[in-house]
Design a protein around this motif. Structure first.
Motif, PDB file in Angstrom:
ATOM      1  N   VAL A 135     -13.780 142.203 -23.942  1.00  0.00           N
ATOM      2  CA  VAL A 135     -12.456 141.929 -23.171  1.00  0.00           C
ATOM      3  C   VAL A 135     -11.996 140.745 -23.376  1.00  0.00           C
ATOM      4  CG1 VAL A 135     -11.394 141.493 -20.773  1.00  0.00           C
ATOM      5  CG2 VAL A 135     -13.349 143.864 -21.287  1.00  0.00           C
ATOM      6  N   MET A 136     -10.918 140.536 -24.029  1.00  0.00           N
ATOM      7  CA  MET A 136     -10.795 138.709 -24.663  1.00  0.00           C
ATOM      8  C   MET A 136      -9.292 138.709 -23.461  1.00  0.00           C
ATOM      9  SD  MET A 136      -9.467 137.726 -28.599  1.00  0.00           S
ATOM     10  CE  MET A 136      -8.202 138.595 -28.880  1.00  0.00           C
ATOM     11  N   VAL A 137      -9.346 137.006 -22.924  1.00  0.00           N
ATOM     12  CA  VAL A 137      -8.019 136.493 -22.797  1.00  0.00           C
ATOM     13  C   VAL A 137      -7.817 135.525 -23.731  1.00  0.00           C
ATOM     14  CG1 VAL A 137      -7.513 134.562 -21.295  1.00  0.00           C
ATOM     15  CG2 VAL A 137      -8.773 136.361 -20.553  1.00  0.00           C
ATOM     16  N   THR A 138      -6.326 135.135 -24.137  1.00  0.00           N
ATOM     17  CA  THR A 138      -5.903 135.021 -25.401  1.00  0.00           C
ATOM     18  C   THR A 138      -4.222 134.896 -25.252  1.00  0.00           C
ATOM     19  OG1 THR A 138      -5.417 134.981 -27.755  1.00  0.00           O
ATOM     20  CG2 THR A 138      -5.440 136.928 -26.449  1.00  0.00           C
ATOM     21  N   HIS A 139      -4.122 133.549 -25.314  1.00  0.00           N
ATOM     22  CA  HIS A 139      -2.374 133.426 -25.250  1.00  0.00           C
ATOM     23  C   HIS A 139      -1.944 133.736 -26.933  1.00  0.00           C
ATOM     24  CE1 HIS A 139      -3.731 129.875 -27.628  1.00  0.00           C
ATOM     25  NE2 HIS A 139      -2.448 130.024 -27.744  1.00  0.00           N
ATOM     26  N   ASP A 140      -2.484 134.345 -27.931  1.00  0.00           N
ATOM     27  CA  ASP A 140      -1.926 134.513 -28.985  1.00  0.00           C
ATOM     28  C   ASP A 140      -1.655 135.798 -29.304  1.00  0.00           C
ATOM     29  OD1 ASP A 140      -1.717 134.472 -31.767  1.00  0.00           O
ATOM     30  OD2 ASP A 140      -3.507 133.432 -32.430  1.00  0.00           O
ATOM     31  N   VAL A 152      -1.306 137.461 -31.893  1.00  0.00           N
ATOM     32  CA  VAL A 152      -1.777 137.686 -33.392  1.00  0.00           C
ATOM     33  C   VAL A 152      -2.819 138.005 -32.764  1.00  0.00           C
ATOM     34  CG1 VAL A 152      -2.764 137.284 -35.429  1.00  0.00           C
ATOM     35  CG2 VAL A 152      -0.653 135.966 -35.030  1.00  0.00           C
ATOM     36  N   ALA A 153      -3.738 136.812 -32.067  1.00  0.00           N
ATOM     37  CA  ALA A 153      -5.394 137.677 -31.635  1.00  0.00           C
ATOM     38  C   ALA A 153      -5.470 138.992 -31.212  1.00  0.00           C
ATOM     39  CB  ALA A 153      -5.922 137.142 -31.010  1.00  0.00           C
ATOM     40  N   ALA A 154      -4.089 138.760 -30.200  1.00  0.00           N
ATOM     41  CA  ALA A 154      -3.804 140.598 -29.213  1.00  0.00           C
ATOM     42  C   ALA A 154      -3.713 141.515 -30.431  1.00  0.00           C
ATOM     43  CB  ALA A 154      -3.063 140.212 -28.804  1.00  0.00           C
ATOM     44  N   SER A 155      -3.152 141.204 -31.281  1.00  0.00           N
ATOM     45  CA  SER A 155      -2.968 142.694 -31.976  1.00  0.00           C
ATOM     46  C   SER A 155      -4.328 143.030 -32.670  1.00  0.00           C
ATOM     47  CB  SER A 155      -1.948 142.014 -33.241  1.00  0.00           C
ATOM     48  OG  SER A 155      -2.593 141.683 -34.095  1.00  0.00           O
ATOM     49  N   TYR A 156      -5.578 142.724 -32.671  1.00  0.00           N
ATOM     50  CA  TYR A 156      -6.596 142.753 -33.028  1.00  0.00           C
ATOM     51  C   TYR A 156      -7.547 143.383 -32.260  1.00  0.00           C
ATOM     52  CZ  TYR A 156      -6.924 139.694 -37.237  1.00  0.00           C
ATOM     53  OH  TYR A 156      -6.983 139.295 -38.614  1.00  0.00           O
ATOM     54  N   ALA A 157      -6.821 143.521 -31.125  1.00  0.00           N
ATOM     55  CA  ALA A 157      -7.181 144.937 -30.033  1.00  0.00           C
ATOM     56  C   ALA A 157      -6.380 146.500 -29.971  1.00  0.00           C
ATOM     57  CB  ALA A 157      -6.890 144.109 -28.415  1.00  0.00           C
ATOM     58  N   ASP A 158      -7.677 147.347 -29.268  1.00  0.00           N
ATOM     59  CA  ASP A 158      -7.082 148.650 -29.075  1.00  0.00           C
ATOM     60  C   ASP A 158      -5.625 148.606 -27.979  1.00  0.00           C
ATOM     61  OD1 ASP A 158      -9.386 149.779 -30.762  1.00  0.00           O
ATOM     62  OD2 ASP A 158      -9.898 149.200 -29.262  1.00  0.00           O
ATOM     63  N   SER A 159      -5.512 147.602 -27.054  1.00  0.00           N
ATOM     64  CA  SER A 159      -4.746 147.920 -26.246  1.00  0.00           C
ATOM     65  C   SER A 159      -4.722 145.935 -25.550  1.00  0.00           C
ATOM     66  CB  SER A 159      -5.211 148.992 -25.160  1.00  0.00           C
ATOM     67  OG  SER A 159      -5.857 148.818 -24.403  1.00  0.00           O
ATOM     68  N   VAL A 160      -4.022 145.999 -24.948  1.00  0.00           N
ATOM     69  CA  VAL A 160      -3.061 145.081 -23.637  1.00  0.00           C
ATOM     70  C   VAL A 160      -2.525 144.564 -22.731  1.00  0.00           C
ATOM     71  CG1 VAL A 160      -2.039 142.477 -24.439  1.00  0.00           C
ATOM     72  CG2 VAL A 160      -2.224 143.628 -26.621  1.00  0.00           C
ATOM     73  N   LEU A 161      -3.665 144.272 -21.672  1.00  0.00           N
ATOM     74  CA  LEU A 161      -3.106 144.268 -20.705  1.00  0.00           C
ATOM     75  C   LEU A 161      -2.118 142.851 -20.144  1.00  0.00           C
ATOM     76  CD1 LEU A 161      -6.635 145.077 -18.480  1.00  0.00           C
ATOM     77  CD2 LEU A 161      -4.465 146.716 -19.517  1.00  0.00           C
ATOM     78  N   PHE A 162      -0.857 142.953 -19.568  1.00  0.00           N
ATOM     79  CA  PHE A 162       0.061 141.845 -19.412  1.00  0.00           C
ATOM     80  C   PHE A 162       0.122 141.586 -17.859  1.00  0.00           C
ATOM     81  CE2 PHE A 162       1.448 143.770 -23.025  1.00  0.00           C
ATOM     82  CZ  PHE A 162       1.713 142.446 -24.008  1.00  0.00           C
ATOM     83  N   LEU A 163      -0.673 140.170 -17.653  1.00  0.00           N
ATOM     84  CA  LEU A 163      -0.760 140.067 -16.319  1.00  0.00           C
ATOM     85  C   LEU A 163       1.156 138.962 -16.078  1.00  0.00           C
ATOM     86  CD1 LEU A 163      -4.500 138.524 -16.315  1.00  0.00           C
ATOM     87  CD2 LEU A 163      -3.513 140.845 -14.271  1.00  0.00           C
ATOM     88  N   ALA A 164       0.554 138.741 -14.875  1.00  0.00           N
ATOM     89  CA  ALA A 164       2.073 137.746 -14.420  1.00  0.00           C
ATOM     90  C   ALA A 164       2.208 138.363 -12.958  1.00  0.00           C
ATOM     91  CB  ALA A 164       3.577 138.346 -14.389  1.00  0.00           C
ATOM     92  N   GLY A 222       4.107 141.374 -33.742  1.00  0.00           N
ATOM     93  CA  GLY A 222       5.359 141.064 -32.854  1.00  0.00           C
ATOM     94  C   GLY A 222       6.034 141.619 -31.624  1.00  0.00           C
ATOM     95  N   LYS A 223       5.343 142.783 -31.079  1.00  0.00           N
ATOM     96  CA  LYS A 223       5.519 143.964 -30.384  1.00  0.00           C
ATOM     97  C   LYS A 223       4.965 142.892 -29.089  1.00  0.00           C
ATOM     98  CE  LYS A 223       3.885 148.084 -30.795  1.00  0.00           C
ATOM     99  NZ  LYS A 223       3.779 149.631 -31.030  1.00  0.00           N
ATOM    100  N   VAL A 224       3.384 142.533 -29.572  1.00  0.00           N
ATOM    101  CA  VAL A 224       3.219 141.157 -28.212  1.00  0.00           C
ATOM    102  C   VAL A 224       3.772 140.481 -28.093  1.00  0.00           C
ATOM    103  CG1 VAL A 224       1.229 140.179 -27.771  1.00  0.00           C
ATOM    104  CG2 VAL A 224       0.919 142.033 -28.323  1.00  0.00           C
ATOM    105  N   ALA A 225       4.643 139.874 -28.890  1.00  0.00           N
ATOM    106  CA  ALA A 225       5.440 138.545 -28.226  1.00  0.00           C
ATOM    107  C   ALA A 225       6.665 138.450 -28.162  1.00  0.00           C
ATOM    108  CB  ALA A 225       5.768 137.744 -30.177  1.00  0.00           C
TER     109      ALA A 225
END
Length: 243
Positions: free
Chosen positions: A197-202, A204-216, A230-233
């Motif tokens: 589980v990795m916290v990141t602001h990047d 490109v870094a997130a694209s290495y993961a299987d999935s991304v959770l977005f917090l707000a 691209g999709k994450v950005a």
């Protein structure tokens, strides 16, 4: 697929009365075992608090956190410390190595603190996987930033933890070195069955993961399987976070 970590209705409030700040609000999510999950969101969205509560570094104001079959709620600090040493690995932006220790001594420190034996064949495999075979007698000052982060990853893996938590693990690294470190984390999941589980602001870094959770604003507002940079950005711009 079983869950390595589970948060149920987790809230975290700092301060009291008029000055109270809600960092997490009723967060419920499970992280499947053997997966790589990135956590993203604007500054102040609750990313670091999410990681600290999930990893037993901080205690939620309400709700429950489970690591595997263990409910962390109600564990005292000694029990949490023991659990973190034996069952959780950490990789931080600042490496957190001990300057007086060699690479091998830094890697095996969690085992020694836990009073656990060192499996030499596993230690050798971890050292080989992170590409430090010729560096085991060196001290941190003799290593590049990327090599120091490889030591930190090896240290996180050597206890065979149930989860490795990364807090901006590539934040202090140049682009090429960051890519190498992310590839290592990806391989730990794909080849070793590790949960990351990795916290990141990047993105490109997130694209290495299987999935991304977005917090707000302390809540999980979206999840993205099979992320691309691209999709994450693009999703981050719609959180009002992309600068």
């Amino acid at each position: 697929m079983t869950e390595a970590v589970r948060l149920d209705a987790v809230s975290k409030v700092y301060g009291k009365g008029q000055g109270a700040v809600a960092a997490l609000r009723e967060v419920s999510v499970g992280v499947p075992r053997g997966t790589f999950t990135a956590v993203m969101g604007p500054s102040g969205s609750g990313k670091s608090t999410f990681l600290q509560c999930a990893a037993g570094l901080d205690v939620p104001s309400s709700g429950a956190v489970r690591l595997g079959g263990t409910d962390l709620t109600g564990l005292d600090e000694n029990a949490l410390t023991e659990l973190r040493r034996r069952r959780i690995g950490f990789v931080f932006q600042s490496f957190n190595l001990i300057s007086a220790l060699t690479v091998t001594e830094n890697i095996t420190l969690p085992l020694r603190l836990a009073g656990a034996g060192i499996d030499r064949s596993w230690l050798d495999e971890v050292v080989h996987r992170v590409g430090l075979g010729g560096r085991t007698g060196h001290r941190p000052a003799e290593l590049s930033g990327g090599q120091q982060q490889r030591v930190a990853i090896a240290r996180a893996l050597v206890t065979r933890p149930e989860v490795v938590f990364g807090d901006e693990p590539t934040g202090a690294l140049d682009t090429m070195t960051a890519r190498d470190v992310l590839t290592l984390l990806r391989e730990a999941v794909s080849a070793l069955g590790q949960t990351v589980v990795m916290v990141t602001h990047d993105p490109v870094a997130a694209s290495y993961a299987d999935s991304v959770l977005f917090l707000a604003d302390g809540r999980i507002v979206d999840a993205m399987p099979a992320p691309t940079a691209g999709k994450v950005a693009e999703r981050m711009t719609r959180l009002g976070a992309w600068k």
